[in-house]
Scaffold this active site. Structure first.
Site, mmCIF file in Angstrom:
data_model
loop_
_atom_site.group_PDB
_atom_site.id
_atom_site.type_symbol
_atom_site.label_atom_id
_atom_site.label_comp_id
_atom_site.label_asym_id
_atom_site.label_seq_id
_atom_site.Cartn_x
_atom_site.Cartn_y
_atom_site.Cartn_z
ATOM 1 N N MET A 188 -7.958 4.770 -1.631
ATOM 2 C CA MET A 188 -7.613 3.579 -0.842
ATOM 3 C C MET A 188 -6.568 3.865 0.241
ATOM 4 O O MET A 188 -5.867 2.960 0.684
ATOM 5 C CB MET A 188 -7.096 2.478 -1.775
ATOM 6 C CG MET A 188 -8.077 2.084 -2.868
ATOM 7 S SD MET A 188 -7.342 0.893 -3.993
ATOM 8 C CE MET A 188 -8.491 1.004 -5.386
ATOM 9 N N SER A 189 -6.443 5.135 0.649
ATOM 10 C CA SER A 189 -5.443 5.457 1.689
ATOM 11 C C SER A 189 -6.058 6.498 2.628
ATOM 12 O O SER A 189 -7.273 6.581 2.746
ATOM 13 C CB SER A 189 -4.182 6.027 1.020
ATOM 14 O OG SER A 189 -4.475 7.227 0.348
ATOM 15 N N ASN B 181 -9.441 10.522 -11.866
ATOM 16 C CA ASN B 181 -10.404 9.826 -12.746
ATOM 17 C C ASN B 181 -11.784 10.024 -12.145
ATOM 18 O O ASN B 181 -11.899 10.397 -10.983
ATOM 19 C CB ASN B 181 -10.081 8.316 -12.789
ATOM 20 C CG ASN B 181 -10.123 7.698 -11.397
ATOM 21 O OD1 ASN B 181 -9.187 7.884 -10.597
ATOM 22 N ND2 ASN B 181 -11.192 7.000 -11.085
ATOM 23 N N HIS C 255 -5.438 1.831 -13.812
ATOM 24 C CA HIS C 255 -4.378 2.404 -12.992
ATOM 25 C C HIS C 255 -3.498 3.365 -13.814
ATOM 26 O O HIS C 255 -3.009 4.369 -13.293
ATOM 27 C CB HIS C 255 -3.547 1.250 -12.428
ATOM 28 C CG HIS C 255 -2.505 1.665 -11.442
ATOM 29 N ND1 HIS C 255 -2.798 2.390 -10.307
ATOM 30 C CD2 HIS C 255 -1.162 1.449 -11.404
ATOM 31 C CE1 HIS C 255 -1.674 2.614 -9.630
ATOM 32 N NE2 HIS C 255 -0.670 2.061 -10.282
ATOM 33 N N TYR D 199 -4.610 -2.640 1.512
ATOM 34 C CA TYR D 199 -4.808 -3.735 0.544
ATOM 35 C C TYR D 199 -3.547 -4.557 0.313
ATOM 36 O O TYR D 199 -3.608 -5.632 -0.268
ATOM 37 C CB TYR D 199 -5.352 -3.212 -0.802
ATOM 38 C CG TYR D 199 -4.455 -2.264 -1.567
ATOM 39 C CD1 TYR D 199 -3.298 -2.701 -2.213
ATOM 40 C CD2 TYR D 199 -4.772 -0.915 -1.658
ATOM 41 C CE1 TYR D 199 -2.485 -1.826 -2.906
ATOM 42 C CE2 TYR D 199 -3.975 -0.033 -2.362
ATOM 43 C CZ TYR D 199 -2.832 -0.498 -2.985
ATOM 44 O OH TYR D 199 -2.025 0.368 -3.665
ATOM 45 N N GLU D 200 -2.390 -4.054 0.768
ATOM 46 C CA GLU D 200 -1.163 -4.829 0.585
ATOM 47 C C GLU D 200 -1.090 -5.987 1.572
ATOM 48 O O GLU D 200 -0.223 -6.853 1.437
ATOM 49 C CB GLU D 200 0.051 -3.908 0.723
ATOM 50 C CG GLU D 200 0.092 -2.887 -0.410
ATOM 51 C CD GLU D 200 1.251 -1.919 -0.296
ATOM 52 O OE1 GLU D 200 2.379 -2.344 -0.564
ATOM 53 O OE2 GLU D 200 1.023 -0.754 0.066
ATOM 54 N N HIS E 153 6.895 1.517 -6.359
ATOM 55 C CA HIS E 153 6.626 2.411 -5.224
ATOM 56 C C HIS E 153 7.851 2.460 -4.324
ATOM 57 O O HIS E 153 8.138 1.521 -3.589
ATOM 58 C CB HIS E 153 5.405 1.943 -4.416
ATOM 59 C CG HIS E 153 4.102 2.394 -4.974
ATOM 60 N ND1 HIS E 153 2.986 2.611 -4.200
ATOM 61 C CD2 HIS E 153 3.728 2.677 -6.234
ATOM 62 C CE1 HIS E 153 1.983 3.012 -4.958
ATOM 63 N NE2 HIS E 153 2.405 3.045 -6.207
ATOM 64 N N HIS F 69 -0.419 0.554 1.925
ATOM 65 C CA HIS F 69 -1.883 0.553 1.892
ATOM 66 C C HIS F 69 -2.403 -0.696 2.586
ATOM 67 O O HIS F 69 -1.743 -1.738 2.590
ATOM 68 C CB HIS F 69 -2.369 0.560 0.435
ATOM 69 C CG HIS F 69 -1.946 1.781 -0.329
ATOM 70 N ND1 HIS F 69 -0.714 1.862 -0.945
ATOM 71 C CD2 HIS F 69 -2.574 2.963 -0.551
ATOM 72 C CE1 HIS F 69 -0.614 3.049 -1.528
ATOM 73 N NE2 HIS F 69 -1.722 3.737 -1.308
ATOM 74 N N SER G 99 0.257 9.862 -5.062
ATOM 75 C CA SER G 99 0.552 9.810 -6.492
ATOM 76 C C SER G 99 0.578 11.226 -7.044
ATOM 77 O O SER G 99 -0.275 12.038 -6.721
ATOM 78 C CB SER G 99 -0.540 9.042 -7.241
ATOM 79 O OG SER G 99 -0.739 7.807 -6.643
ATOM 80 N N ALA H 20 -4.242 10.365 -4.493
ATOM 81 C CA ALA H 20 -4.993 10.357 -5.747
ATOM 82 C C ALA H 20 -6.362 9.784 -5.401
ATOM 83 O O ALA H 20 -6.469 8.884 -4.563
ATOM 84 C CB ALA H 20 -4.299 9.467 -6.760
HETATM 85 N N1 HPA Z 1 -11.139 4.499 -6.570
HETATM 86 C C1 HPA Z 1 -10.329 4.188 -5.544
HETATM 87 N N2 HPA Z 1 -9.096 4.669 -5.433
HETATM 88 C C2 HPA Z 1 -8.667 5.517 -6.387
HETATM 89 C C3 HPA Z 1 -9.458 5.877 -7.479
HETATM 90 C C4 HPA Z 1 -10.777 5.329 -7.570
HETATM 91 O O1 HPA Z 1 -11.550 5.605 -8.509
HETATM 92 N N3 HPA Z 1 -8.723 6.735 -8.240
HETATM 93 C C5 HPA Z 1 -7.523 6.883 -7.621
HETATM 94 N N4 HPA Z 1 -7.480 6.149 -6.493
#
Ligand code: HPA
Length: 276
Positions: free
Chosen positions: A213-214, A237, A249, A87-88, A63, A85, A32, A115
């Protein structure tokens, strides 16, 4: 299973080789914030994932998924615009298939970007973090199943996934450009839900500085193949519970977008110093 993975890899490489004979020395995964990175490349060829048989493609709305082949500061690069990912719902071996394919196309160095949520309380959203090590035990190993001996050994060493010399070079490059670069351990979760504050506290005690998550499983697959790896996270974040506010998100995307010029500049400078 083993046959299946091997066949998919060979079929993917063959399908790509029918379209281009480009020889990349560097593989780049655009997380990202780096979605527009094609702007920085002298493009030679683009191959959408959905034109490659059996290739996993993202189910997340918006995406885009394609390989970009081209030059960054004269260095031949294959870049992944979009990744899948865990999670998909894909099997972990499918999640890392695009990484293995880039290695099989000849890339020796892998630059991972993503990210991530900041766990280190001194981080602020918008920081860039050099990944120095990782915790990926919340997802299955991408090496699970019969070993693909053509790629690497059964029990590969992971004591230095992120190449120390390369990390040092990146720190120096960032400093020369006047870009503040933090450093730390990345923890990969399975997602897609964000973490709970209790989970984040446990990761902090375990030594993690950022969560996402990657990336972790991708780095393991690449290390198995003997690639030289580096990774940079954009802290979009603060992780759950660090601040007294919920995560969303949109915030992640907004911050990634805000930092994108600095992130692009750093990645381009890093690649420019790698051997062609
Ligand atoms: N947690 C998991 N994945 C993320 C986050 C988070 O806070 N921010 C960006 N990807």
């Amino acid at each position: 299973m083993y046959q299946n993975i091997q066949q998919k890899l060979l079929r993917s490489v063959n399908a790509i080789r029918k379209q281009t004979d480009f020889q990349p020395s560097v593989a780049l995964v655009l997380g990202s914030g780096l979605g527009q990175y094609a702007e920085q490349m002298e493009l030679v060829c683009e191959i959408p994932y959905d034109t490659i048989p059996d290739f996993p493609h993202s189910t997340v709305a918006g995406h885009d998924g394609r390989y970009l082949f081209g030059y960054v500061s004269g260095v031949p690069v294959v870049a992944m615009k979009g990744r899948v990912h865990y999670y998909e719902g894909y099997d972990i071996s499918d999640v890392v298939l695009p990484i293995r394919v880039m290695g099989m196309l000849g890339a020796k160095t892998l630059v991972l970007t993503n990210a991530a949520g900041g766990i280190d309380p001194t981080f602020v959203p918008g920081d860039l973090m050099l990944i120095t090590d990782q915790i990926a035990s919340a997802v299955p190993s991408p090496l699970r199943g019969s070993n693909l001996a053509e790629l690497g050994e059964r029990f590969p060493d992971m004591s230095e996934i992120y190449d120390r010399a390369l990390c040092e070079q990146i720190r120096k490059t960032a400093s020369e450009l006047g870009i503040a670069l933090r450093g730390g351990v990345y923890v990969q979760t399975a997602g897609p839900n964000y973490e709970t504050p209790a989970e984040i506290r446990s990761y902090r005690v375990a030594g993690a500085s950022a969560v996402g998550m990657s990336t972790g499983c991708e780095a393991i697959a690449a290390k198995h193949m003997g690639m030289r790896i580096c990774g940079i996270s954009c802290i979009t974040n603060m992780a759950a519970g660090i601040l007294d506010q919920p995560l969303n998100h949109e915030e992640v995307q907004e911050v990634a977008d805000r930092v994108r010029h600095t992130f692009q500049k750093l990645v381009t400078a890093v690649i420019g110093q790698l051997e062609r």
